[in-house]
Design an enzyme around this catalytic site. Structure first.
Site, PDB file in Angstrom:
ATOM      1  N   ASP A 229       5.353 117.616  -6.946  1.00 33.47           N
ATOM      2  CA  ASP A 229       5.913 118.428  -8.029  1.00 33.47           C
ATOM      3  C   ASP A 229       7.434 118.543  -7.919  1.00 33.47           C
ATOM      4  O   ASP A 229       8.030 118.138  -6.918  1.00 33.47           O
ATOM      5  CB  ASP A 229       5.270 119.834  -8.035  1.00 33.47           C
ATOM      6  CG  ASP A 229       5.211 120.469  -6.649  1.00 33.47           C
ATOM      7  OD1 ASP A 229       5.898 119.990  -5.728  1.00 33.47           O
ATOM      8  OD2 ASP A 229       4.469 121.457  -6.480  1.00 33.47           O
TER       9      ASP A 229
ATOM     10  N   ASN B  63      -1.542 132.552  -3.874  1.00 32.80           N
ATOM     11  CA  ASN B  63      -2.500 132.784  -4.969  1.00 32.80           C
ATOM     12  C   ASN B  63      -3.471 131.615  -5.127  1.00 32.80           C
ATOM     13  O   ASN B  63      -4.169 131.518  -6.133  1.00 32.80           O
ATOM     14  CB  ASN B  63      -1.755 133.045  -6.285  1.00 32.80           C
ATOM     15  CG  ASN B  63      -0.936 131.844  -6.746  1.00 32.80           C
ATOM     16  OD1 ASN B  63      -0.892 130.814  -6.073  1.00 32.80           O
ATOM     17  ND2 ASN B  63      -0.276 131.974  -7.882  1.00 32.80           N
TER      18      ASN B  63
ATOM     19  N   HIS C 214      -2.645 128.370  -5.328  1.00 32.97           N
ATOM     20  CA  HIS C 214      -2.183 127.198  -6.076  1.00 32.97           C
ATOM     21  C   HIS C 214      -2.025 125.988  -5.162  1.00 32.97           C
ATOM     22  O   HIS C 214      -1.775 126.118  -3.970  1.00 32.97           O
ATOM     23  CB  HIS C 214      -0.912 127.480  -6.889  1.00 32.97           C
ATOM     24  CG  HIS C 214       0.373 127.589  -6.132  1.00 32.97           C
ATOM     25  ND1 HIS C 214       1.151 128.716  -6.142  1.00 32.97           N
ATOM     26  CD2 HIS C 214       1.045 126.708  -5.365  1.00 32.97           C
ATOM     27  CE1 HIS C 214       2.241 128.512  -5.419  1.00 32.97           C
ATOM     28  NE2 HIS C 214       2.200 127.314  -4.927  1.00 32.97           N
TER      29      HIS C 214
ATOM     30  N   GLU D  26      -1.271 126.518 -10.968  1.00 33.89           N
ATOM     31  CA  GLU D  26      -1.477 127.952 -10.783  1.00 33.89           C
ATOM     32  C   GLU D  26      -2.900 128.344 -11.185  1.00 33.89           C
ATOM     33  O   GLU D  26      -3.597 127.564 -11.839  1.00 33.89           O
ATOM     34  CB  GLU D  26      -0.474 128.721 -11.663  1.00 33.89           C
ATOM     35  CG  GLU D  26       0.994 128.459 -11.329  1.00 33.89           C
ATOM     36  CD  GLU D  26       1.494 129.284 -10.145  1.00 33.89           C
ATOM     37  OE1 GLU D  26       0.690 129.664  -9.268  1.00 33.89           O
ATOM     38  OE2 GLU D  26       2.711 129.548 -10.103  1.00 33.89           O
TER      39      GLU D  26
END
Ligand code: GLP
Length: 249
Positions: free
Chosen positions: A73, A142, A144, A149
């Site tokens: 990414d 979280n 991801h 996400e």
């Protein structure tokens, strides 16, 4: 129907040993196949892993000369030479320190005028390279993976995405002005699951809940890393702190 192939879970006493275990997997694969297509991750967790690879290269134990790399990414709007970019991170921690061929290094271009076009170009480049042989991953608090996400589709491909408030907060330290981009371009979950092998490295207490959710929670978009349980060859390499909430029965 969800398949629930249990990932291999490797638990090491501390962060350094977890990073070195993950680095050893990379080195084993690259020694077996010098033109390995290696998927790379960024973040604090990966720094000691890259330190191991650099040390092994300096000791003459491994060469990256024929390897091809694809990063997961990049932030939208950042040029490759922006010090906060993942491109800059990769140069600092790996590319400038080993014998990797700059022509074989690939990252999404966050500064591309059309991010959708750039995402499609990136997907095709991975395909043209024959797909990723070994994909390294970290995990967000979280759950991801890459910048997929919670809510991300398991069949998603490389695409522009919006970052959650908590992810932007977690990455603030990398931006001197505190202004973390709101968007990024990331390999999709489907792209990640196409890799032949996946190694996720998780260290520290902040990752314990996400690791438990990924390994023992329901498989679903609330914890994108849980989709890794659909992959036949995935290893979670954790230190004791990151593995602290895994239950054994
Ligand atoms: C970042 C990256 C992920 C990384 C994760 C964890 O935002 N996009 O690829 O795995 O968040 O980062 P860290 O290792 O710094 O906790």
């Amino acid at each position: 129907m969800d398949t629930t192939t249990r990932p291999v879970v490797i638990i090491r006493d501390d962060t350094a040993s977890a990073a070195s275990s993950a680095a050893k997997i990379v080195m084993d694969r690259i020694r077996a196949r010098s033109d390995l297509v290696l998927g790379l991750a960024t973040g604090r967790t990966q720094v000691p892993l890259y330190d191991h690879l650099v040390a092994a290269y300096r000791a003459g134990e491994v060469s990256f000369a024929h390897a091809v790399t694809f990063n997961l990414d990049e932030y939208a709007g950042l040029r490759r030479d922006d010090p906060s970019s993942f491109a800059a991170y990769m140069h600092q921690h790996l590319f400038d320190e080993v014998d990797i061929d700059p022509a074989r290094v690939n990252l999404p271009d966050g500064a591309a005028a059309d991010l959708d076009l750039e995402a499609n170009r990136y997907e095709k480049a991975i395909e043209t390279a024959g797909g990723v042989d070994l994909q390294l991953l970290g995990i967000g608090a979280n759950g991801h993976i890459g910048f997929n996400e919670p809510g991300a589709d398991p069949v998603s491909r490389t695409r522009p995405v919006s970052l959650s408030g908590s992810t932007r907060q977690a990455n603030r330290d990398f931006f001197p002005d505190g202004r973390v981009p709101e968007r990024a371009i990331t390999m999709g979950i489907g792209t990640i699951l196409d890799a032949a092998e996946i190694v996720l490295l998780a260290t520290g207490p902040a990752k314990a809940a996400a690791v438990r959710q990924a390994l023992q929670g329901p498989i679903g978009p609330d914890c994108p890393a849980s989709f890794l349980r659909r992959h036949p060859r995935v290893s979670f390499v954790c230190d004791r702190e990151a593995a602290a909430e895994i239950s054994y029965h």
